[in-house]
Design a protein around this motif. Structure first.
Motif, short mmCIF file in Angstrom:
data_model
loop_
_atom_site.label_atom_id
_atom_site.label_comp_id
_atom_site.label_asym_id
_atom_site.label_seq_id
_atom_site.Cartn_x
_atom_site.Cartn_y
_atom_site.Cartn_z
N ASP A 165 -6.40 0.94 -4.13
CA ASP A 165 -6.29 1.37 -2.74
C ASP A 165 -6.89 2.76 -2.54
OD1 ASP A 165 -5.06 1.05 0.03
OD2 ASP A 165 -4.11 2.90 -0.66
N HIS A 218 -10.17 2.29 -0.44
CA HIS A 218 -9.74 2.25 0.95
C HIS A 218 -9.50 3.64 1.53
CE1 HIS A 218 -8.11 -2.12 0.33
NE2 HIS A 218 -9.43 -2.06 0.42
N TYR A 224 -2.56 -1.30 -8.27
CA TYR A 224 -2.97 -1.45 -6.88
C TYR A 224 -3.19 -0.09 -6.23
CZ TYR A 224 -3.09 -3.00 -2.05
OH TYR A 224 -3.48 -3.23 -0.75
N HIS A 225 -2.44 0.91 -6.65
CA HIS A 225 -2.63 2.26 -6.11
C HIS A 225 -4.03 2.78 -6.45
CE1 HIS A 225 -1.10 6.00 -4.44
NE2 HIS A 225 -1.65 6.65 -5.45
N LYS A 277 0.83 -1.20 0.00
CA LYS A 277 0.00 0.00 0.00
C LYS A 277 0.86 1.24 0.00
CE LYS A 277 -3.02 2.58 3.17
NZ LYS A 277 -4.11 2.96 2.27
#
Length: 515
Positions: free
Chosen positions: A465, A469, A461-462, A436
């Protein structure tokens, strides 16, 4: 002889194919325009509007969008969303305002947008500068503030350079047992200089006032950027847009990925794709050459080909589970037991990292490279092989000097397809090494320079996230669009590089009649 009737090429099918292609291109263009408009527009200095409501209250913010919303009484009203910042003062960084309640709107030049290391943005009116508790009378206020802010940035750069280039290497040297009096003296002197820089950075304070009349003292050491959008000319706004975009591309993330830049994610994505390409290309080419040129063309070889093609359709998360079990826990655990036993139970290679992520994606894209290379080998005329053998070349020389150079474009086609798939994969990376937040890239000046055991950041993934998130959805949306556009751009650059190389090799090694 062809029967008379409808001419060849006419009918609905060519038009259907052309229409499908046009629709696909339009959808792609619409997607890119959406990403570019929402993402790149985030870096433009939007004006600050001072809004007066019908009850006399005022707010200062940047308008974002308008929507028709249904009230609790069942009426439809038009409301406008403002980015008001000041989370630590007002408790909310966004505010919906009913358009019908707005009495007046102004764009005063004195209002500024200030970015801080903590608590996010401030949208306030600067009142005064203070130095060590003493109010300064330097005029004009904004010019004096910018000069002192620039001085603070220079002090911060010197502090960071001392920490990274002097203090950290000396601390590692002393921790390794090299007891050197001169090194200790240099370390103490560097730490004292850092303390002086910290004190110098903390003495300057900017006093500001919000639209509600609340005052706040902001240390200049906490300010990363500040601008007055209402006082900027179009040229200045364009320069500020370019500067904000550059900071986004060249800096690390801040505030739990909800601010700052994405440079570690760019570096991690490109490095992982390059390592994956270096790993998958030789194995894929060797497997394709064996299947097409060496192995007996029987039932067993046919079954192997079917198995390879079926592997291309396996869900990527399955490869992630395989990589976690075999590479991370299996190979990585054994490497830790053999070479890093003194660091256990803290794993070195027995946890997710760049190496295992690259190997997992290489395994995931291996069928693509095998199939593309074998198809390229099948297009090479048999006369080329027979001519090389007739001239006295051995079978190995024929493969090395005739067949493989002519199959290079097909190999690069497989690599292009592998890059296109691997660069956007996220699910397997979540199991085998992506992080993360990893602000330090896995390359530095310490041996072995490239640290394959470290975790890394990834653009895909960034996006996941930040979008799912993050605590502030409204603030995350522009970053999601900008990062997605950047990921598309990175994949495009990598693919274009491979395509240009493939075109060059095809023009150089293509056989007559196959271009």
């Amino acid at each position: 002889m062809r029967r008379a009737g409808r001419p060849r090429g006419e009918g609905p099918w060519p038009w259907l194919a052309a229409g499908s292609l046009a629709l696909s291109l339009l959808m792609l263009a619409a997607l890119l325009l959406l990403l570019a408009g929402r993402g790149l527009g985030h870096f433009w200095p939007a004006p600050v509007v001072l809004v007066t409501l019908d009850d006399g209250h005022q707010l200062a913010g940047q308008p974002v969008r308008e929507e028709r919303r249904r009230t609790l009484e069942g009426h439809w009203v038009r409301e406008r969303l403002y980015r008001v910042g000041n989370r630590d003062l007002d408790g909310e960084a966004w505010r919906w305002v009913e358009v019908g309640r707005i009495v007046a709107e102004e764009t005063p030049e004195a209002w500024a947008v200030i970015e801080r290391r903590r608590w996010g943005e401030l949208i306030v009116r600067p009142l005064a500068l203070e130095e060590a508790g003493r109010r300064l009378t330097e005029a004009p206020l904004w010019s004096a503030f910018e000069a002192r802010l620039e001085r603070g940035r220079a002090l911060a750069e010197e502090r960071d350079a001392l920490r990274e280039e002097v203090i950290a290497p000396l601390a590692r040297r002393l921790a390794a047992g090299h007891d050197d009096a001169a090194a200790r003296e240099r370390l103490v002197a560097a730490q004292a200089r850092v303390a002086e820089l910290q004190a110098a950075m903390a003495r300057d304070v900017l006093v500001v006032e919000s639209a509600a009349g609340e005052r706040l003292s902001v240390p200049l050491a906490e300010i990363t950027a500040a601008w007055r959008p209402n006082a900027m000319s179009p040229a200045e706004k364009l320069l500020a847009w370019g500067s904000n975009l550059w900071h986004f591309l060249s800096e690390g993330p801040e505030a739990a990925n909800s601010a700052g830049g994405v440079w570690p994610a760019i570096f991690g994505t490109v490095l992982m794709v390059l390592l994956m390409s270096l790993l998958v290309t030789p194995f894929g080419v060797l497997a394709a050459v064996y299947l097409h040129e060496v192995a007996p063309q029987g039932r067993l070889t046919g079954w192997v080909r079917i198995a390879v093609r079926n592997l291309a359709g396996v869900p990527s998360i399955v490869y992630g589970v395989f990589g976690l079990g075999v590479f991370v826990y299996g190979l990585g655990g054994r490497l830790d037991a053999w070479f890093f036993a003194e660091t256990l139970p803290s794993p070195t290679f027995g946890t997710g990292g760049l190496l295992w992520a690259s190997l997992t994606l290489a395994l995931l894209t291996l069928p693509v490279v095998i199939v593309a290379t074998e198809e390229g080998l099948a297009r090479i005329p048999d006369q080329q092989r027979e001519a090389a053998l007739a001239l006295g070349a051995t079978r190995a020389e024929m493969l090395r000097r005739v067949v493989l150079p002519m199959a290079l474009p097909a190999m690069l086609t497989g690599v292009i397809l592998a890059i296109a798939r691997a660069a956007g994969e996220v699910a397997p990376l979540m199991l085998v090494g992506v992080a993360k937040l990893a602000p330090q890239v896995p390359v530095d000046g310490d041996f072995p320079y490239l640290h394959l055991e470290r975790k890394f950041m990834h653009l895909g993934y960034h996006v996941f996230d930040v979008g799912f998130h993050g605590g502030d959805v409204e603030a995350a949306l522009p970053l999601v669009y900008a990062t997605a556009l950047l990921l598309v751009g990175v994949i495009l650059v990598l693919n274009l590089t491979a395509i240009l190389l493939r075109h060059h090799l095809r023009a150089r090694h293509a056989a007559p009649g196959t271009r």
